[in-house]
Design a protein around this motif. Structure first.
Motif, short mmCIF file in Angstrom:
data_model
loop_
_atom_site.label_atom_id
_atom_site.label_comp_id
_atom_site.label_asym_id
_atom_site.label_seq_id
_atom_site.Cartn_x
_atom_site.Cartn_y
_atom_site.Cartn_z
N SER A 54 0.84 -1.22 0.00
CA SER A 54 0.00 0.00 0.00
C SER A 54 0.87 1.26 0.00
O SER A 54 0.56 2.22 -0.70
CB SER A 54 -0.87 0.08 1.25
N ARG A 55 1.91 1.21 0.81
CA ARG A 55 2.79 2.37 0.93
C ARG A 55 3.33 2.75 -0.46
O ARG A 55 3.35 3.92 -0.84
CB ARG A 55 3.95 2.02 1.88
N VAL A 56 3.74 1.76 -1.22
CA VAL A 56 4.30 2.02 -2.55
C VAL A 56 3.22 2.55 -3.49
O VAL A 56 3.41 3.54 -4.20
CB VAL A 56 4.95 0.75 -3.14
N ILE A 57 2.06 1.91 -3.46
CA ILE A 57 0.98 2.32 -4.36
C ILE A 57 0.55 3.76 -4.04
O ILE A 57 0.38 4.58 -4.93
CB ILE A 57 -0.20 1.32 -4.28
N GLU A 58 0.44 4.06 -2.75
CA GLU A 58 0.03 5.42 -2.36
C GLU A 58 1.09 6.46 -2.72
O GLU A 58 0.77 7.63 -2.95
CB GLU A 58 -0.29 5.47 -0.86
N SER A 59 2.34 6.03 -2.79
CA SER A 59 3.41 6.98 -3.14
C SER A 59 3.32 7.41 -4.61
O SER A 59 3.88 8.42 -5.01
CB SER A 59 4.79 6.36 -2.90
N GLY A 60 2.60 6.60 -5.43
CA GLY A 60 2.47 6.95 -6.84
C GLY A 60 3.64 6.47 -7.69
O GLY A 60 3.62 6.61 -8.90
N TRP A 61 4.69 5.89 -7.07
CA TRP A 61 5.84 5.41 -7.84
C TRP A 61 5.95 3.89 -7.72
O TRP A 61 6.34 3.39 -6.66
CB TRP A 61 7.13 6.07 -7.33
N VAL A 62 5.53 3.17 -8.77
CA VAL A 62 5.57 1.71 -8.70
C VAL A 62 6.63 1.09 -9.62
O VAL A 62 6.81 -0.12 -9.65
CB VAL A 62 4.18 1.07 -9.04
N ALA A 63 7.32 1.95 -10.36
CA ALA A 63 8.40 1.43 -11.23
C ALA A 63 9.61 1.07 -10.36
O ALA A 63 9.57 1.13 -9.13
CB ALA A 63 8.77 2.49 -12.26
N GLY A 100 15.87 3.67 -22.53
CA GLY A 100 16.55 4.93 -22.84
C GLY A 100 18.01 4.78 -23.21
O GLY A 100 18.77 5.74 -23.14
N ARG A 101 18.44 3.60 -23.60
CA ARG A 101 19.85 3.39 -23.92
C ARG A 101 20.13 3.87 -25.34
O ARG A 101 19.26 3.84 -26.20
CB ARG A 101 20.22 1.91 -23.77
N THR A 102 21.34 4.31 -25.57
CA THR A 102 21.63 4.98 -26.84
C THR A 102 22.77 4.34 -27.62
O THR A 102 23.30 4.93 -28.55
CB THR A 102 21.99 6.46 -26.56
N ASP A 103 23.16 3.11 -27.24
CA ASP A 103 24.31 2.50 -27.93
C ASP A 103 23.91 1.42 -28.93
O ASP A 103 24.76 0.70 -29.44
CB ASP A 103 25.31 1.94 -26.91
N ALA A 104 22.59 1.27 -29.18
CA ALA A 104 22.07 0.32 -30.17
C ALA A 104 22.33 -1.14 -29.82
O ALA A 104 22.13 -2.02 -30.65
CB ALA A 104 22.61 0.63 -31.58
N LEU A 105 22.77 -1.44 -28.60
CA LEU A 105 22.93 -2.84 -28.20
C LEU A 105 21.57 -3.39 -27.77
O LEU A 105 20.74 -2.66 -27.24
CB LEU A 105 23.92 -2.96 -27.03
N ARG A 106 21.34 -4.69 -28.02
CA ARG A 106 20.07 -5.31 -27.62
C ARG A 106 20.13 -5.71 -26.15
O ARG A 106 21.11 -6.27 -25.67
CB ARG A 106 19.77 -6.55 -28.48
N ARG A 107 19.04 -5.42 -25.45
CA ARG A 107 18.92 -5.75 -24.02
C ARG A 107 17.54 -6.33 -23.78
O ARG A 107 16.78 -6.56 -24.72
CB ARG A 107 19.16 -4.50 -23.17
N PHE A 108 17.17 -6.52 -22.51
CA PHE A 108 15.82 -7.03 -22.24
C PHE A 108 15.37 -6.63 -20.85
O PHE A 108 16.16 -6.70 -19.89
CB PHE A 108 15.78 -8.55 -22.39
N ASN A 109 14.10 -6.25 -20.75
CA ASN A 109 13.58 -5.78 -19.47
C ASN A 109 13.30 -6.96 -18.51
O ASN A 109 12.33 -7.69 -18.68
CB ASN A 109 12.28 -5.00 -19.69
N LEU A 110 14.16 -7.12 -17.53
CA LEU A 110 13.97 -8.15 -16.50
C LEU A 110 14.00 -7.48 -15.12
O LEU A 110 14.46 -8.05 -14.14
CB LEU A 110 15.06 -9.22 -16.64
N THR A 111 13.48 -6.22 -15.08
CA THR A 111 13.55 -5.39 -13.88
C THR A 111 12.28 -5.48 -13.06
O THR A 111 11.18 -5.26 -13.59
CB THR A 111 13.72 -3.90 -14.29
N PRO A 112 12.37 -5.76 -11.77
CA PRO A 112 11.16 -5.74 -10.94
C PRO A 112 10.78 -4.32 -10.57
O PRO A 112 11.60 -3.40 -10.65
CB PRO A 112 11.58 -6.53 -9.70
N GLY A 113 9.54 -4.13 -10.13
CA GLY A 113 9.09 -2.81 -9.71
C GLY A 113 9.11 -2.66 -8.20
O GLY A 113 9.38 -3.62 -7.47
N ASP A 114 8.80 -1.45 -7.74
CA ASP A 114 8.92 -1.16 -6.31
C ASP A 114 7.87 -1.85 -5.43
O ASP A 114 8.11 -2.07 -4.25
CB ASP A 114 8.88 0.36 -6.07
N THR A 115 6.69 -2.21 -6.00
CA THR A 115 5.70 -2.88 -5.16
C THR A 115 6.24 -4.23 -4.69
O THR A 115 6.22 -4.56 -3.51
CB THR A 115 4.37 -3.08 -5.91
#
Ligand code: PLP
Length: 343
Positions: free
Chosen positions: A20-29, A203-218
């Motif tokens: 709840s604390r995270v959701i109420e903060s408005g920042w879940v990324a 937002g990376r700018t070097d044209a290398l391929r990556r992949f989103n495996l990042t968890p969020g704050d909740t």
């Protein structure tokens, strides 16, 4: 009879408040909760925050270890007996796999070959029991501590025994982030930097391929609560194991040098499937931890010992919030079915 599940996560008001604390903060990324979670995980195993990376699952953590290995790898060696996640991650990372059979006397394989410097071997702590592996100065060792987080092997936290280690925070594991999650640990900071670079794609700018495996704050906030509860979660599991042992259930346990995580209560039992069915009639959700059909296409044909182990291991319910009554019901059901299956 009450139905006793095989496993159940221990989630309550503290975890709900953190979410709840995270959701109420408005920042879940991915934000300061995730950074704090990494720092607290590092402190838990005695490392610096730069030596830990959290991920969206244990599978994602394994994939990152394989994909971002600094070595030129052409072979990954994985035990046949166990879940498919390490093999799935290795294949996704583009590697060929060599499967290793269990030993006839132990479900854990004996690692007596030293593999070449183009190999990765995956040490798996099945059932929370820290396994041993001879040191190698040649190949890379990935310690898969998904089932043994919180365990200590000869004084070393289990994810730190290889060159790089992983844990899982999925709902069935020792602690959870209230969903799926995982982490990578390494004393080699460069390995973590490489995995972080691949995970953080935006937002990376070097044209290398990556992949989103990042968890969020909740999920990270829930993970922080569970991490603080680790001593309690492990102690509760150990107390269930102790009751089973005291009451004469022959539970597989680590030898005396090792402190296990109490992840699973495993018994060796000929025709385990029959016993599982008998226990289920008494409301006890015992399972075969890994059936042979789960291992199809993962070296099963060349692994006669893994096949035999899949038929003679049984997993009894164990979870932190198991009540004395539930534990008693499992013990009674065990003894009631001993008479049936011993005949
Ligand atoms: C030994 C082992 N490695 C890896 C994993 C994968 O973890 P996750 O379910 O978080 O992807 C699991 C759990 O499923 C596991 O038991």
């Amino acid at each position: 009879v009450t139905k006793i599940p095989h496993n159940r996560p221990s989630l309550g008001v503290r975890e709900a408040n953190a979410a709840s604390r995270v959701i109420e903060s408005g920042w879940v990324a991915n934000g300061h909760e995730t950074m704090a979670f990494e720092a607290e995980l590092a402190a838990f195993v005695g490392l610096d925050p730069a030596n830990v990376l959290v991920t969206t699952s244990g599978s994602a953590a394994l994939f990152l270890c394989f994909r971002t290995s600094s070595r030129q790898v052409n072979q990954v060696v994985i035990p046949t007996y166990g879940c498919s996640a390490p093999a799935d991650a290795a294949v996704l990372a583009g590697f060929n796999i060599d499967y290793l059979d269990s030993s006839p006397t132990s479900v854990i394989p004996t690692w007596d070959t030293d593999y070449s410097d183009t190999s990765i071997r995956v040490l798996i702590d099945l059932f929370g029991i820290p396994s041993t592996i001879p040191p190698s100065r040649r190949c890379v060792t990935v310690a898969d501590a998904a089932q043994s987080f919180g365990a200590v092997a000869a004084g070393i936290p289990t994810p730190l025994r290889g060159d790089i280690g992983i844990v899982s925070f999925s709902p069935t594991k020792i602690m959870t982030v209230g969903g799926y999650g995982g982490a990578i640990f390494s004393t080699n900071t460069d390995s973590i930097v490489a995995a972080r670079d691949f995970r953080d794609w935006d937002g990376r700018t070097d044209a290398l391929r990556r992949f989103n495996l990042t968890p969020g704050d909740t999920s990270s906030a829930i993970g922080r609560v569970q991490l603080a509860r680790m001593p309690e979660l492990i102690e509760k599991r150990q107390s269930v194991l102790a009751s089973y042992l005291t009451e004469g259930i022959p539970i597989l346990k680590p030898n005396t040098d090792y402190i296990g995580s109490g992840y699973r209560a495993i018994v060796e039992q000929p025709n385990a499937e029959v016993r599982v069915q008998e226990l289920q009639k008494l409301g006890v959700q015992a399972i075969l931890p890994y059936s042979s059909s789960e291992m199809i296409g993962r070296g099963l044909k060349e692994s006669p010992n893994a096949l035999a182990w899949s038929e003679r291991l049984l997993s009894l319910p164990i979870f932190p919030d198991m009540t004395k009554r539930e534990t008693g019901q499992v013990i009674n059901a065990w003894h009631a079915t001993s008479k049936l299956t011993d005949r």
